[in-house]
Design a protein around this motif. Structure first.
Motif, PDB file in Angstrom:
ATOM      1  N   VAL A  13       7.300 -14.099  -8.368  1.00  8.38           N
ATOM      2  CA  VAL A  13       6.076 -14.030  -9.176  1.00  8.38           C
ATOM      3  C   VAL A  13       5.429 -12.649  -9.033  1.00  8.38           C
ATOM      4  O   VAL A  13       5.048 -12.018 -10.016  1.00  8.38           O
ATOM      5  CB  VAL A  13       5.087 -15.152  -8.757  1.00  8.38           C
ATOM      6  CG1 VAL A  13       3.733 -14.969  -9.438  1.00  8.38           C
ATOM      7  CG2 VAL A  13       5.687 -16.513  -9.082  1.00  8.38           C
ATOM      8  N   LEU A  14       5.380 -12.170  -7.792  1.00  8.99           N
ATOM      9  CA  LEU A  14       4.803 -10.828  -7.573  1.00  8.99           C
ATOM     10  C   LEU A  14       5.655  -9.748  -8.244  1.00  8.99           C
ATOM     11  O   LEU A  14       5.144  -8.820  -8.852  1.00  8.99           O
ATOM     12  CB  LEU A  14       4.673 -10.541  -6.075  1.00  8.99           C
ATOM     13  CG  LEU A  14       3.479 -11.163  -5.362  1.00  8.99           C
ATOM     14  CD1 LEU A  14       3.461 -10.743  -3.898  1.00  8.99           C
ATOM     15  CD2 LEU A  14       2.159 -10.762  -6.027  1.00  8.99           C
ATOM     16  N   LEU A  15       6.980  -9.877  -8.107  1.00 11.94           N
ATOM     17  CA  LEU A  15       7.874  -8.869  -8.695  1.00 11.94           C
ATOM     18  C   LEU A  15       7.713  -8.806 -10.220  1.00 11.94           C
ATOM     19  O   LEU A  15       7.949  -7.748 -10.822  1.00 11.94           O
ATOM     20  CB  LEU A  15       9.333  -9.180  -8.346  1.00 11.94           C
ATOM     21  CG  LEU A  15       9.767  -8.788  -6.934  1.00 11.94           C
ATOM     22  CD1 LEU A  15      11.145  -9.366  -6.623  1.00 11.94           C
ATOM     23  CD2 LEU A  15       9.802  -7.260  -6.780  1.00 11.94           C
ATOM     24  N   ALA A  16       7.320  -9.941 -10.816  1.00  6.43           N
ATOM     25  CA  ALA A  16       7.183  -9.980 -12.286  1.00  6.43           C
ATOM     26  C   ALA A  16       5.819  -9.465 -12.744  1.00  6.43           C
ATOM     27  O   ALA A  16       5.611  -9.204 -13.934  1.00  6.43           O
ATOM     28  CB  ALA A  16       7.407 -11.407 -12.784  1.00  6.43           C
ATOM     29  N   ALA A  19       2.112  -4.586 -13.039  1.00  2.85           N
ATOM     30  CA  ALA A  19       1.819  -3.387 -12.242  1.00  2.85           C
ATOM     31  C   ALA A  19       2.858  -3.195 -11.138  1.00  2.85           C
ATOM     32  O   ALA A  19       3.094  -2.075 -10.686  1.00  2.85           O
ATOM     33  CB  ALA A  19       0.424  -3.479 -11.637  1.00  2.85           C
ATOM     34  N   ILE A  20       3.475  -4.294 -10.680  1.00  2.00           N
ATOM     35  CA  ILE A  20       4.516  -4.185  -9.647  1.00  2.00           C
ATOM     36  C   ILE A  20       5.869  -3.935 -10.308  1.00  2.00           C
ATOM     37  O   ILE A  20       6.647  -3.069  -9.853  1.00  2.00           O
ATOM     38  CB  ILE A  20       4.534  -5.448  -8.753  1.00  2.00           C
ATOM     39  CG1 ILE A  20       3.225  -5.497  -7.946  1.00  2.00           C
ATOM     40  CG2 ILE A  20       5.748  -5.440  -7.823  1.00  2.00           C
ATOM     41  CD1 ILE A  20       3.059  -6.724  -7.077  1.00  2.00           C
ATOM     42  N   ALA A  21       6.146  -4.636 -11.414  1.00  2.00           N
ATOM     43  CA  ALA A  21       7.412  -4.451 -12.138  1.00  2.00           C
ATOM     44  C   ALA A  21       7.568  -2.995 -12.582  1.00  2.00           C
ATOM     45  O   ALA A  21       8.676  -2.446 -12.586  1.00  2.00           O
ATOM     46  CB  ALA A  21       7.481  -5.386 -13.339  1.00  2.00           C
ATOM     47  N   ALA A  22       6.441  -2.343 -12.900  1.00  4.10           N
ATOM     48  CA  ALA A  22       6.491  -0.952 -13.373  1.00  4.10           C
ATOM     49  C   ALA A  22       7.035  -0.011 -12.299  1.00  4.10           C
ATOM     50  O   ALA A  22       7.586   1.053 -12.605  1.00  4.10           O
ATOM     51  CB  ALA A  22       5.110  -0.497 -13.820  1.00  4.10           C
ATOM     52  N   LEU A  23       6.869  -0.396 -11.029  1.00  4.45           N
ATOM     53  CA  LEU A  23       7.353   0.465  -9.932  1.00  4.45           C
ATOM     54  C   LEU A  23       8.880   0.586  -9.945  1.00  4.45           C
ATOM     55  O   LEU A  23       9.441   1.532  -9.389  1.00  4.45           O
ATOM     56  CB  LEU A  23       6.910  -0.092  -8.579  1.00  4.45           C
ATOM     57  CG  LEU A  23       5.405  -0.048  -8.278  1.00  4.45           C
ATOM     58  CD1 LEU A  23       5.113  -0.822  -6.999  1.00  4.45           C
ATOM     59  CD2 LEU A  23       4.944   1.396  -8.133  1.00  4.45           C
ATOM     60  N   PRO A  28      14.324   1.985  -6.272  1.00  5.62           N
ATOM     61  CA  PRO A  28      15.386   0.981  -6.299  1.00  5.62           C
ATOM     62  C   PRO A  28      14.793  -0.417  -6.082  1.00  5.62           C
ATOM     63  O   PRO A  28      13.812  -0.573  -5.345  1.00  5.62           O
ATOM     64  CB  PRO A  28      16.287   1.358  -5.126  1.00  5.62           C
ATOM     65  CG  PRO A  28      15.822   2.675  -4.636  1.00  5.62           C
ATOM     66  CD  PRO A  28      14.477   2.942  -5.166  1.00  5.62           C
ATOM     67  N   ARG A  29      15.436  -1.424  -6.705  1.00  2.39           N
ATOM     68  CA  ARG A  29      14.918  -2.798  -6.627  1.00  2.39           C
ATOM     69  C   ARG A  29      14.875  -3.285  -5.172  1.00  2.39           C
ATOM     70  O   ARG A  29      13.950  -3.969  -4.763  1.00  2.39           O
ATOM     71  CB  ARG A  29      15.799  -3.720  -7.483  1.00  2.39           C
ATOM     72  CG  ARG A  29      15.188  -5.089  -7.655  1.00  2.39           C
ATOM     73  CD  ARG A  29      16.007  -6.012  -8.521  1.00  2.39           C
ATOM     74  NE  ARG A  29      15.748  -7.399  -8.142  1.00  2.39           N
ATOM     75  CZ  ARG A  29      14.684  -8.090  -8.515  1.00  2.39           C
ATOM     76  NH1 ARG A  29      13.796  -7.535  -9.318  1.00  2.39           N
ATOM     77  NH2 ARG A  29      14.492  -9.332  -8.110  1.00  2.39           N
ATOM     78  N   VAL A  59       1.450  -3.279  -2.525  1.00  4.40           N
ATOM     79  CA  VAL A  59       2.896  -3.082  -2.658  1.00  4.40           C
ATOM     80  C   VAL A  59       3.189  -1.617  -2.973  1.00  4.40           C
ATOM     81  O   VAL A  59       4.107  -1.000  -2.401  1.00  4.40           O
ATOM     82  CB  VAL A  59       3.481  -4.017  -3.759  1.00  4.40           C
ATOM     83  CG1 VAL A  59       4.936  -3.664  -4.046  1.00  4.40           C
ATOM     84  CG2 VAL A  59       3.345  -5.476  -3.345  1.00  4.40           C
ATOM     85  N   HIS A  60       2.380  -1.055  -3.839  1.00  2.00           N
ATOM     86  CA  HIS A  60       2.547   0.347  -4.239  1.00  2.00           C
ATOM     87  C   HIS A  60       2.509   1.256  -3.011  1.00  2.00           C
ATOM     88  O   HIS A  60       3.365   2.115  -2.804  1.00  2.00           O
ATOM     89  CB  HIS A  60       1.442   0.715  -5.225  1.00  2.00           C
ATOM     90  CG  HIS A  60       1.687   2.022  -5.906  1.00  2.00           C
ATOM     91  ND1 HIS A  60       1.487   3.226  -5.286  1.00  2.00           N
ATOM     92  CD2 HIS A  60       2.144   2.310  -7.148  1.00  2.00           C
ATOM     93  CE1 HIS A  60       1.814   4.204  -6.116  1.00  2.00           C
ATOM     94  NE2 HIS A  60       2.218   3.676  -7.253  1.00  2.00           N
ATOM     95  N   GLU A  61       1.512   1.049  -2.181  1.00  2.00           N
ATOM     96  CA  GLU A  61       1.308   1.848  -0.971  1.00  2.00           C
ATOM     97  C   GLU A  61       2.528   1.744  -0.035  1.00  2.00           C
ATOM     98  O   GLU A  61       3.028   2.730   0.508  1.00  2.00           O
ATOM     99  CB  GLU A  61       0.036   1.315  -0.287  1.00  2.00           C
ATOM    100  CG  GLU A  61      -0.091   1.573   1.197  1.00  2.00           C
ATOM    101  CD  GLU A  61      -0.772   2.903   1.466  1.00  2.00           C
ATOM    102  OE1 GLU A  61      -1.576   3.321   0.613  1.00  2.00           O
ATOM    103  OE2 GLU A  61      -0.462   3.516   2.520  1.00  2.00           O
TER     104      GLU A  61
END
Ligand SMILES: *Cc1c(COP(=O)(O)O)cnc(C)c1O
Length: 451
Positions: A13-16, A19-23, A28-29, A59-61
């Motif tokens: 859910v988070l990966l989708a 703002a996280i998917a854009a990373l 790399p996944r 997550v970005h950090e």
């Protein structure tokens, strides 16, 4: 009541989340999945509390931190020119270009272009070293510690090496002369006392087992008062008369006389060779200002013995080092060009007025929390012990931060700035800040002071 930990979102859910998917465009996944899992682990450990800054930011950090290189460039604002912890010598432009050229493709590392056959990697810097120093032969290895180990192994293995008690030194990083000597397979014979050793002490210790008379330059401390030591020239003569070899561990590879700039007392490579010792060992990245390397210079017989030692292969230099060292050495053909273009030499010989001008530019850019004060820079890297270079420091005063707090903030800058604390203030020494870094430093200092 439901356990809040049960309410944590699922990894997928988070990966989708957009703002996280854009990373995923930049990372790399696998890295993204790991960052999401670790962020969830932290939240779980906090009793199910989501991150205060939000999931995407957390997550970005984490991804950014994991993707950043560990061996990162920094700005040296300490004023210690040869800072071993900060990589010693920044390279001259021609050395950087030479390294990049051999890195990008194949090179004639061990290939003789004239004959179209196998050549030797040792040919590349050898002729330049012979030309610049007047030594009969030369060999480049991984660092100065390796040069000494190799030389002792080649010249003294299974025999005795005589050393003054005043020269059984530790350089740093656990490099101790007695330990290196033991590893080389030579037996240490100590002579003299801590403060005084005479030629007759060496002469009295010579036996048919003696292979080497070793002289070690006290590169990182001074002995003053009631002292005496035997000059290298006298050791060389005694060694010749005794059928032994003489070896001089010089440490720094100083190829220019810096006494016109107030730096005296460190022997140059030329002076060491003029003493007629069989072999001089020195460093490529201390005062020489090139890449990390160890340089052996001396008689053909001694250098060839080093070539033939089995350790030579284990301590040989790589193509990047040889390319950078060759380009650095080539600059020394014109000593004035060397002084201008080799960063270590430029920094050591920059005059105070020029440093003041750069300090003024920095102070103006930072604003009223910065002011200029007089201070001292250091040569560092175990050379010119005790020498102080007059400099001008930019002293910073933060309203709400301690000096330690401000220094910590400067280290968190995108290009981390390593500063010094002096009299309770953070100080920046323009001497070691590369000229093109001034604007970057000013911006980072303003941000750290305002934060
Ligand atoms: C620094 C130093 C070394 C070791 O040099 P590295 O380049 O660090 O391996 C050995 N001997 C002396 C006297 C030194 O000053």
């Amino acid at each position: 009541m439901t356990d809040p930990r049960r309410r944590l979102p699922a990894v997928d859910v988070l990966l989708a989340e957009p703002a996280i998917a854009a990373l995923a465009a930049a990372h790399p996944r696998s890295l993204l999945v790991r960052a999401v899992r670790e962020t969830l682990d932290v939240a779980r450990a906090n009793g199910g509390e989501p991150p205060a800054e939000g999931w995407a930011a957390a997550v970005h950090e984490r991804v950014a931190r994991a993707a950043a290189p560990s061996l990162a460039p920094v700005i040296n604002a300490t004023g210690v020119v040869l800072h071993t912890n900060l990589g010693r010598a920044p390279l001259a432009r021609p050395a950087i270009d030479a390294m990049a050229r051999v890195a990008a493709g194949y090179s004639a590392l061990e290939y003789d272009l004239g004959r179209g056959a196998r050549g030797s990697r040792h040919a590349h810097c050898r002729d330049l070293l012979v030309e610049l120093t007047g030594a009969a032969d030369a060999l480049v290895v991984n660092n100065a510690a390796a040069a000494l180990l190799l030389a002792l192994s080649a010249l003294a293995r299974d025999g005795e090496a005589i050393v003054s008690r005043g020269e059984l030194i530790e350089i740093g990083g656990s490099f101790r002369i007695p330990d290196i000597l033991a590893r080389s397979g030579a037996r240490l014979v100590e002579v003299g006392t801590t403060n005084r050793t005479h030629l007759r002490d060496y002469a009295g210790a010579v036996t048919h087992q003696t292979r080497v008379l070793l002289k070690v330059h006290r590169s990182n401390f001074q002995v003053t008062g009631f002292t005496a030591d035997a000059p290298a020239a006298e050791l060389a003569q005694l060694a010749r008369a005794s059928g032994a070899a003489s070896l001089y561990d010089l440490g720094s590879g100083l190829l220019l006389d810096l006494s016109p700039w107030g730096l005296a007392g460190e022997p140059t490579v030329h002076e060491a060779l003029a003493s007629q010792v069989d072999l001089v060992a020195c460093s490529g990245d201390k005062l020489l200002g090139g890449p990390q390397a160890g340089i052996l210079l001396g008689s053909e017989a001694a250098v060839q013995a080093c070539h033939k030692d089995p350790l030579a292969r284990a301590v040989r230099s790589d193509k990047f080092t040889l390319a950078a060292l060759e380009a650095t050495l080539a600059l020394y053909r014109d000593p004035e060009a060397a002084r201008r273009e080799i960063p270590v030499l430029r920094m050591l010989t920059e005059d105070v007025e020029s440093i003041r001008r750069r300090g003024e530019a920095l102070t103006k850019d930072v604003g009223k929390k910065a002011k200029l004060i007089d201070g001292e820079s250091e040569v560092g890297g175990g050379s010119f012990p005790g020498a102080k270079l007059k400099t001008v420091l930019v002293q910073l005063t933060a309203d709400r931060l301690t000096a330690d707090g401000l220094a910590g903030r400067l280290r968190e800058a995108e290009l981390p700035i390593i500063a010094r604390i002096h009299d309770g203030h953070v100080v920046l020494d323009p001497r070691t800040i590369l000229p093109e870094q001034t604007a970057t430093v000013a911006r980072a200092v303003r941000a750290a002071l305002d934060a």
